[in-house]
Design a protein around this motif. Structure first.
Motif, short mmCIF file in Angstrom:
data_model
loop_
_atom_site.label_atom_id
_atom_site.label_comp_id
_atom_site.label_asym_id
_atom_site.label_seq_id
_atom_site.Cartn_x
_atom_site.Cartn_y
_atom_site.Cartn_z
N ALA A 60 0.85 -1.19 0.00
CA ALA A 60 0.00 0.00 0.00
C ALA A 60 0.89 1.24 0.00
N LEU A 61 0.67 2.13 -0.96
CA LEU A 61 1.46 3.36 -1.05
C LEU A 61 0.52 4.56 -1.04
N LEU A 62 0.78 5.44 -0.10
CA LEU A 62 -0.12 6.56 0.15
C LEU A 62 0.05 7.66 -0.90
N ARG A 63 -1.07 8.20 -1.33
CA ARG A 63 -1.08 9.31 -2.29
C ARG A 63 -1.89 10.46 -1.72
N TRP A 64 -1.41 11.68 -1.95
CA TRP A 64 -2.13 12.86 -1.48
C TRP A 64 -2.43 13.77 -2.67
N SER A 73 4.12 14.70 -3.59
CA SER A 73 4.86 13.43 -3.53
C SER A 73 5.02 12.94 -2.09
N PRO A 74 4.95 11.61 -1.89
CA PRO A 74 5.18 11.06 -0.55
C PRO A 74 6.55 11.47 0.00
N ALA A 75 7.53 11.62 -0.89
CA ALA A 75 8.87 12.02 -0.46
C ALA A 75 8.82 13.37 0.26
N PHE A 77 5.55 14.77 1.64
CA PHE A 77 4.59 14.90 2.73
C PHE A 77 4.77 13.86 3.83
N ILE A 78 5.39 12.72 3.54
CA ILE A 78 5.61 11.73 4.61
C ILE A 78 6.57 12.29 5.67
N PRO A 79 7.73 12.84 5.26
CA PRO A 79 8.61 13.44 6.28
C PRO A 79 7.92 14.55 7.07
N VAL A 115 5.06 1.58 7.93
CA VAL A 115 4.81 2.20 9.23
C VAL A 115 6.06 2.99 9.64
N SER A 116 5.85 4.24 10.01
CA SER A 116 6.96 5.10 10.45
C SER A 116 7.29 4.85 11.92
N GLY A 117 8.48 5.20 12.29
CA GLY A 117 8.93 5.05 13.67
C GLY A 117 8.02 5.75 14.67
N ILE A 145 3.93 -5.64 7.99
CA ILE A 145 4.29 -4.27 8.32
C ILE A 145 5.70 -4.02 7.80
N GLU A 146 5.88 -2.91 7.08
CA GLU A 146 7.22 -2.56 6.58
C GLU A 146 7.80 -1.42 7.41
N VAL A 147 8.98 -1.66 7.93
CA VAL A 147 9.68 -0.61 8.68
C VAL A 147 11.08 -0.43 8.09
N GLY A 287 -3.34 5.39 -11.33
CA GLY A 287 -2.16 5.06 -10.57
C GLY A 287 -0.97 5.90 -11.02
N ASP A 288 0.22 5.36 -10.85
CA ASP A 288 1.44 6.12 -11.13
C ASP A 288 1.86 6.00 -12.57
N GLU A 289 1.41 6.90 -13.42
CA GLU A 289 1.91 6.83 -14.77
C GLU A 289 2.19 8.18 -15.37
P1 C2E Z 1 9.00 2.50 -0.02
O1 C2E Z 1 8.21 1.92 1.08
O2 C2E Z 1 10.39 2.01 -0.18
O3 C2E Z 1 8.14 2.27 -1.33
C1 C2E Z 1 8.70 2.00 -2.58
C2 C2E Z 1 8.78 3.25 -3.41
O4 C2E Z 1 9.44 2.96 -4.63
C3 C2E Z 1 7.42 3.81 -3.82
O5 C2E Z 1 7.53 5.21 -3.91
C4 C2E Z 1 7.22 3.19 -5.20
O6 C2E Z 1 6.31 3.92 -6.00
C5 C2E Z 1 8.63 3.28 -5.74
N1 C2E Z 1 8.88 2.28 -6.77
C6 C2E Z 1 8.40 1.03 -6.87
N2 C2E Z 1 8.90 0.39 -7.95
C7 C2E Z 1 9.73 1.26 -8.55
C8 C2E Z 1 10.56 1.18 -9.74
O7 C2E Z 1 10.62 0.18 -10.45
N3 C2E Z 1 11.29 2.28 -10.03
C9 C2E Z 1 11.25 3.42 -9.29
N4 C2E Z 1 11.97 4.46 -9.69
N5 C2E Z 1 10.49 3.53 -8.16
C10 C2E Z 1 9.74 2.46 -7.80
P2 C2E Z 1 6.43 6.19 -3.30
O8 C2E Z 1 5.09 5.59 -3.47
O9 C2E Z 1 6.72 7.54 -3.84
O10 C2E Z 1 6.75 6.17 -1.75
C11 C2E Z 1 7.96 6.66 -1.25
C12 C2E Z 1 8.12 6.30 0.20
O11 C2E Z 1 7.13 6.96 1.00
C13 C2E Z 1 7.92 4.81 0.49
O12 C2E Z 1 9.08 4.11 0.15
C14 C2E Z 1 7.65 4.87 1.97
O13 C2E Z 1 8.85 5.00 2.68
C15 C2E Z 1 6.88 6.16 2.10
N6 C2E Z 1 5.44 5.84 2.19
C16 C2E Z 1 4.53 5.63 1.20
N7 C2E Z 1 3.31 5.36 1.71
C17 C2E Z 1 3.45 5.37 3.06
C18 C2E Z 1 2.56 5.17 4.17
O14 C2E Z 1 1.37 4.85 4.02
N8 C2E Z 1 3.08 5.31 5.43
C19 C2E Z 1 4.40 5.62 5.64
N9 C2E Z 1 4.81 5.74 6.90
N10 C2E Z 1 5.25 5.81 4.63
C20 C2E Z 1 4.80 5.68 3.36
#
Ligand code: C2E
Ligand code: MG
Ligand code: MG
Ligand code: MG
Length: 289
Positions: A60-64, A73-75, A77-79, A115-117, A145-147, A287-289
């Protein structure tokens, strides 16, 4: 940036620094209301078995999609959410939505939630997990859970206790972005992670024939194997990379080659038909395109 330019000139950069602090405040203000305004949503990215190429889980990857700021970008708003502790309510929302979605999938497909710290060391964290499982009807063994390694920086004992608690519930825990953080192998000895996720930077390095990246992936796979942990290669973008990763012995693959993060509706369709390993996942719409 100002640092790169050498000393003595920092006043020149003050306006832009100020603008970014101002932007941060505006973002934070919007983020506070993002859940109730329905601006958050989850995308789901498949993780496949490296050999059989069937889907084993979705992350699951969060989008805003902000009304004021557009797509953020999550990069970014997550921090911000972590610094302001907004990640606690947001993370709770993510967990619940992810579980509610995953019950629609075939029972062998798991859901991975980041899940964040900050979130993990909340005293309420384990009960949040229990509540999401109960509300959705998802069994604990379908939730991973991914940490990242950074959770051990602040209060390693508290983080470890929290992870042990959710492992005791039957959930699994993956170590994300392995090798990029403040690696200490100590916690690999103390905690039974199900999977080590090899960061994309090593996969890309190996793809570019950097011997160091290849050596590191080999070493991580060997270590994970002997610790009876699985490995996932992140960021696999081409058939060649997938083949290389397979030869290096990684068990699972995640990346654009097998599927981008996609909306829930698309993930539902993809996971139904992807029991046939010859049907490669094609990037779809949304999605992401
Ligand atoms: P992450 O958990 O390491 O997630 C993988 C990231 O790599 C995702 O970026 C995904 O879209 C991207 N990715 C996957 N496959 C590829 C690929 O083949 N090439 C490239 N260039 N990128 C790829 P995204 O979605 O932008 O998320 C970035 C980070 O934000 C995540 O890294 C995670 O650390 C954080 N994040 C996302 N959703 C959540 C959430 O719900 N909660 C928390 N705490 N953090 C989240
Ligand atoms: Mg992750
Ligand atoms: Mg990762
Ligand atoms: Mg990553």
């Amino acid at each position: 940036r100002a640092k790169d330019e050498g000393g003595g000139e920092h006043y020149r950069y003050e306006p832009s620094l100020h603008a970014s602090a101002e932007e941060r405040r505006r973002l934070e203000f919007s983020l506070r209301h993002a859940i109730e305004r329905g601006e958050l949503l989850l995308n789901f990215q498949p993780v496949v078995d490296a050999y059989k190429e069937n889907i084993v889980s979705f992350e699951a990857l969060l989008r805003w999609q902000s009304k004021e700021h557009g797509f953020v970008s999550p990069a970014k708003f997550i921090p911000l959410a972590e610094d302001t502790r907004l990640i606690v309510p947001i993370g709770e929302w993510v967990l619940e939505q992810a579980c509610l979605e995953a019950v629609n999938w075939p029972a062998h497909i798991r859901i991975a939630v980041n899940v964040s710290g900050e979130q993990l060391i909340e005293p309420e964290f384990a009960s949040t997990v229990v509540r999401s499982l109960a509300k959705s009807g998802l069994t604990a063994n379908r939730l991973e859970i991914e940490v990242t390694e950074s959770i051990f920086l602040r209060d390693a004992d508290l983080a470890r206790k929290a992870l042990e608690e959710i492992m005791a519930l039957g959930c699994s825990v993956a170590l994300d972005d392995f090798g990029t953080g403040y690696s200490s192998l100590g916690y690999l000895r103390k905690l039974r992670f199900s999977t080590i996720k090899v960061d994309r930077t090593f996969v890309q390095g190996a793809a570019n024939h950097h011997p160091e990246s290849l050596a590191i992936i080999r070493a991580v796979v060997a270590m994970a194997d002997s610790l009876e942990m699985s490995t996932t290669a992140e960021g696999v973008e081409t058939a060649e990379e997938a083949e290389m990763i397979r030869q290096l012995g990684c068990k699972k693959i995640q990346g654009y080659y097998f599927g981008r993060p996609m909306p829930a509706e698309e993930a539902r369709i993809v996971c139904q038909r992807k029991l046939d390993p010859s049907a490669r996942i094609q990037p779809g719409s949304g999605g992401d395109e």
